[in-house]
Design a protein around this motif. Structure first.
Motif, mmCIF file in Angstrom:
data_model
loop_
_atom_site.group_PDB
_atom_site.id
_atom_site.type_symbol
_atom_site.label_atom_id
_atom_site.label_comp_id
_atom_site.label_asym_id
_atom_site.label_seq_id
_atom_site.Cartn_x
_atom_site.Cartn_y
_atom_site.Cartn_z
ATOM 1 N N THR A 1 17.868 23.809 37.736
ATOM 2 C CA THR A 1 17.175 22.712 37.043
ATOM 3 C C THR A 1 16.792 23.053 35.610
ATOM 4 O O THR A 1 16.512 22.145 34.822
ATOM 5 N N TYR A 2 16.773 24.345 35.254
ATOM 6 C CA TYR A 2 16.216 24.695 33.945
ATOM 7 C C TYR A 2 17.028 24.122 32.788
ATOM 8 O O TYR A 2 18.244 24.292 32.706
ATOM 9 N N ARG A 3 16.316 23.425 31.923
ATOM 10 C CA ARG A 3 16.780 23.021 30.603
ATOM 11 C C ARG A 3 15.561 23.094 29.690
ATOM 12 O O ARG A 3 14.430 22.944 30.139
ATOM 13 N N GLY B 1 4.058 27.285 34.062
ATOM 14 C CA GLY B 1 3.140 26.515 33.222
ATOM 15 C C GLY B 1 2.609 27.271 32.027
ATOM 16 O O GLY B 1 1.396 27.266 31.770
ATOM 17 N N TYR B 2 3.492 27.905 31.278
ATOM 18 C CA TYR B 2 3.093 28.726 30.130
ATOM 19 C C TYR B 2 3.524 28.083 28.810
ATOM 20 O O TYR B 2 4.524 27.360 28.761
ATOM 21 N N ARG B 3 2.783 28.394 27.768
ATOM 22 C CA ARG B 3 3.146 27.928 26.431
ATOM 23 C C ARG B 3 3.865 29.053 25.689
ATOM 24 O O ARG B 3 3.347 29.638 24.738
ATOM 25 N N ASN B 4 5.054 29.363 26.153
ATOM 26 C CA ASN B 4 5.871 30.346 25.466
ATOM 27 C C ASN B 4 7.234 29.736 25.170
ATOM 28 O O ASN B 4 7.482 28.552 25.452
ATOM 29 N N GLU B 5 8.113 30.528 24.612
ATOM 30 C CA GLU B 5 9.387 29.986 24.144
ATOM 31 C C GLU B 5 10.199 29.368 25.276
ATOM 32 O O GLU B 5 10.817 28.310 25.102
ATOM 33 N N ARG B 6 10.193 29.974 26.441
ATOM 34 C CA ARG B 6 11.013 29.461 27.538
ATOM 35 C C ARG B 6 10.403 28.223 28.197
ATOM 36 O O ARG B 6 11.121 27.279 28.549
ATOM 37 N N TYR B 7 9.069 28.229 28.359
ATOM 38 C CA TYR B 7 8.449 27.214 29.202
ATOM 39 C C TYR B 7 7.611 26.177 28.453
ATOM 40 O O TYR B 7 6.987 25.327 29.101
ATOM 41 N N GLU B 8 7.577 26.242 27.146
ATOM 42 C CA GLU B 8 6.759 25.290 26.378
ATOM 43 C C GLU B 8 7.045 23.849 26.793
ATOM 44 O O GLU B 8 6.127 23.041 26.984
ATOM 45 N N ARG B 9 8.304 23.502 26.935
ATOM 46 C CA ARG B 9 8.665 22.132 27.338
ATOM 47 C C ARG B 9 8.957 22.035 28.836
ATOM 48 O O ARG B 9 8.505 21.112 29.502
ATOM 49 N N ALA C 1 11.916 16.636 30.474
ATOM 50 C CA ALA C 1 12.552 15.881 31.553
ATOM 51 C C ALA C 1 13.042 16.809 32.656
ATOM 52 O O ALA C 1 12.879 16.529 33.850
ATOM 53 N N ALA C 2 13.644 17.929 32.274
ATOM 54 C CA ALA C 2 14.107 18.895 33.275
ATOM 55 C C ALA C 2 12.929 19.466 34.050
ATOM 56 O O ALA C 2 13.014 19.685 35.270
ATOM 57 N N GLY D 1 7.858 23.787 31.294
ATOM 58 C CA GLY D 1 6.666 23.962 32.125
ATOM 59 C C GLY D 1 5.586 22.932 31.914
ATOM 60 O O GLY D 1 4.543 22.977 32.575
ATOM 61 N N TRP D 2 5.831 21.978 31.011
ATOM 62 C CA TRP D 2 4.803 20.971 30.701
ATOM 63 C C TRP D 2 4.398 20.189 31.948
ATOM 64 O O TRP D 2 3.196 19.988 32.209
ATOM 65 N N ALA D 3 5.345 19.722 32.738
ATOM 66 C CA ALA D 3 5.024 18.912 33.915
ATOM 67 C C ALA D 3 4.216 19.705 34.931
ATOM 68 O O ALA D 3 3.261 19.185 35.533
ATOM 69 N N ALA D 4 4.579 20.968 35.136
ATOM 70 C CA ALA D 4 3.843 21.798 36.093
ATOM 71 C C ALA D 4 2.396 21.989 35.647
ATOM 72 O O ALA D 4 1.464 21.901 36.459
ATOM 73 N N ALA D 5 2.199 22.251 34.362
ATOM 74 C CA ALA D 5 0.845 22.480 33.855
ATOM 75 C C ALA D 5 0.000 21.222 33.938
ATOM 76 O O ALA D 5 -1.170 21.258 34.347
ATOM 77 N N ARG D 6 0.572 20.083 33.544
ATOM 78 C CA ARG D 6 -0.201 18.839 33.564
ATOM 79 C C ARG D 6 -0.506 18.396 34.999
ATOM 80 O O ARG D 6 -1.594 17.892 35.286
ATOM 81 N N THR D 7 0.446 18.568 35.905
ATOM 82 C CA THR D 7 0.211 18.201 37.300
ATOM 83 C C THR D 7 -0.902 19.050 37.894
ATOM 84 O O THR D 7 -1.769 18.559 38.627
ATOM 85 N N ASP D 8 -0.898 20.337 37.576
ATOM 86 C CA ASP D 8 -1.958 21.221 38.058
ATOM 87 C C ASP D 8 -3.311 20.808 37.492
ATOM 88 O O ASP D 8 -4.320 20.834 38.204
ATOM 89 N N ASP D 9 -3.350 20.421 36.217
ATOM 90 C CA ASP D 9 -4.607 19.951 35.624
ATOM 91 C C ASP D 9 -5.163 18.756 36.396
ATOM 92 O O ASP D 9 -6.359 18.695 36.709
ATOM 93 N N VAL D 10 -4.304 17.793 36.690
ATOM 94 C CA VAL D 10 -4.747 16.588 37.396
ATOM 95 C C VAL D 10 -5.206 16.929 38.811
ATOM 96 O O VAL D 10 -6.244 16.454 39.283
#
Length: 325
Positions: free
Chosen positions: A42-44, A195-203, A48-49, A205-214
């Motif tokens: 799935t990684y892109r 869910g990290y803000r680094n080069e690989r996961y900035e975009r 969206a990915a 990992g966004w969904a994982a981080a936001r879902t965890d926040d909610v």
């Protein structure tokens, strides 16, 4: 079946208290391994990915929980039509399934045990041993920390993970049952993985981080409320915990960790935050609470308060599940 669900939550909590996390073959570790394999597909480098990755994995685990619940309900319903009521076998099945799911997703006992072991190593002067233990609690750079720094890092992890490891899964177990238990642990595990803000996961990992926040919005505030209420257990004052929560929680970059850490800082009468060193670099975190920097005795007090919050959450979750009938 509220009685069975409540009994299952309490039994699962009791299993975690007695047994802790299994040393081998932990289902959460198995989920993490599966998630890594799915990520290869799935990684892109796109949000969206990341959304697809989150939906596939959380959806699969939630579906498993729904299937287990329906299997138990179907058995009870079939027997109930013959006897005119939900049978003992059906209720027992729900207790067993709920207890097994609860034990699987909880991590509070291992968290408290690790916190006490960290305090033991620091008190004995075993700084290298304490540094070796720190990665099991958080992602700080242990080589950059002295004894007080290690105590602070461990204490902040105890505060945040009391909510993540116990309060949140029990909350969702009380509200939704087995699907809620399993879905929350999947959400939280994926956030820890991508869910990290680094080069690989900035975009990605966004969904994982936001879902965890909610998913943690309500549980983190329940954790803060219980920490505030139970502050006298470790000699703290609820008013101090409440004041630190209201004044400082919003400064934290996480909408949920700030609540857990600020209320814990106020209950303990210490200051958390400040210069924080990770493997990827240094962050200047806002300060939370009033008082001196935490030391080893404060870490022990934090563990005791964490355990009190965990017990109170289990009782509250069981009561809520019972009333959910």
């Amino acid at each position: 079946m509220g009685t069975a669900s409540a009994a299952g939550l309490l039994l699962g909590f009791g299993l975690d208290r007695v047994l802790g996390d299994p040393r081998r073959g932990h289902p959460v570790a198995g989920f993490g391994s599966a998630a890594m394999r799915v990520e290869r597909v799935t990684y892109r480098d796109s949000r969206a990915a990341g959304v697809v990755h989150e939906v596939v994995l959380v959806g699969a685990v939630t579906g498993l929980g729904i299937g287990l619940r329906r299997a138990v309900s179907g058995r009870a319903g079939r027997n109930g039509r013959r006897r005119g009521d939900v049978t003992v076998a059906g209720a027992l099945g729900e207790v067993v399934v709920t207890a097994a799911a609860t034990w699987t997703v909880l991590g509070g006992t291992t968290l408290a045990k690790t916190g006490r072991e960290m305090a033991d190593r620091l008190e004995s002067g075993d700084i290298e041993g304490a540094r070796a233990l720190l990665p099991s609690l958080c992602g700080r750079d242990p080589e950059a920390l002295d004894a007080d720094g290690l105590a602070r890092a461990a204490l902040e992890s105890i505060a945040e993970n009391t909510s993540d490891a116990t309060v949140a899964p029990l909350f969702w177990g009380a509200v939704v049952g087995v699907p809620g238990l399993l879905a929350y642990r999947a959400i939280n595990t994926l956030d820890a993985m991508v869910g990290y803000r680094n080069e690989r996961y900035e975009r990605f990992g966004w969904a994982a981080a936001r879902t965890d926040d909610v998913a943690n919005l309500a549980p983190a505030r329940l954790s803060g409320l219980l920490t505030t209420t139970l502050a006298p257990v470790i000699g703290g004052r609820p008013a101090d915990a409440w004041r630190a929560w209201r004044r400082d929680a919003g400064k934290h970059p996480s909408p949920n960790a700030g609540v857990a850490e600020a209320s814990m800082a106020g209950a303990l009468g210490v200051t958390l935050g400040g210069r924080t060193e990770y493997q990827h670099g240094i962050e200047m975190r806002p300060t939370l609470g009033d008082g001196p920097v935490p030391r080893v005795p404060d870490l022990r007090r934090a563990v005791r308060l964490s355990e009190a919050v965990q017990v109170a959450t289990a009782l509250a979750a069981a009561a809520a599940a019972y009333l959910r009938r």
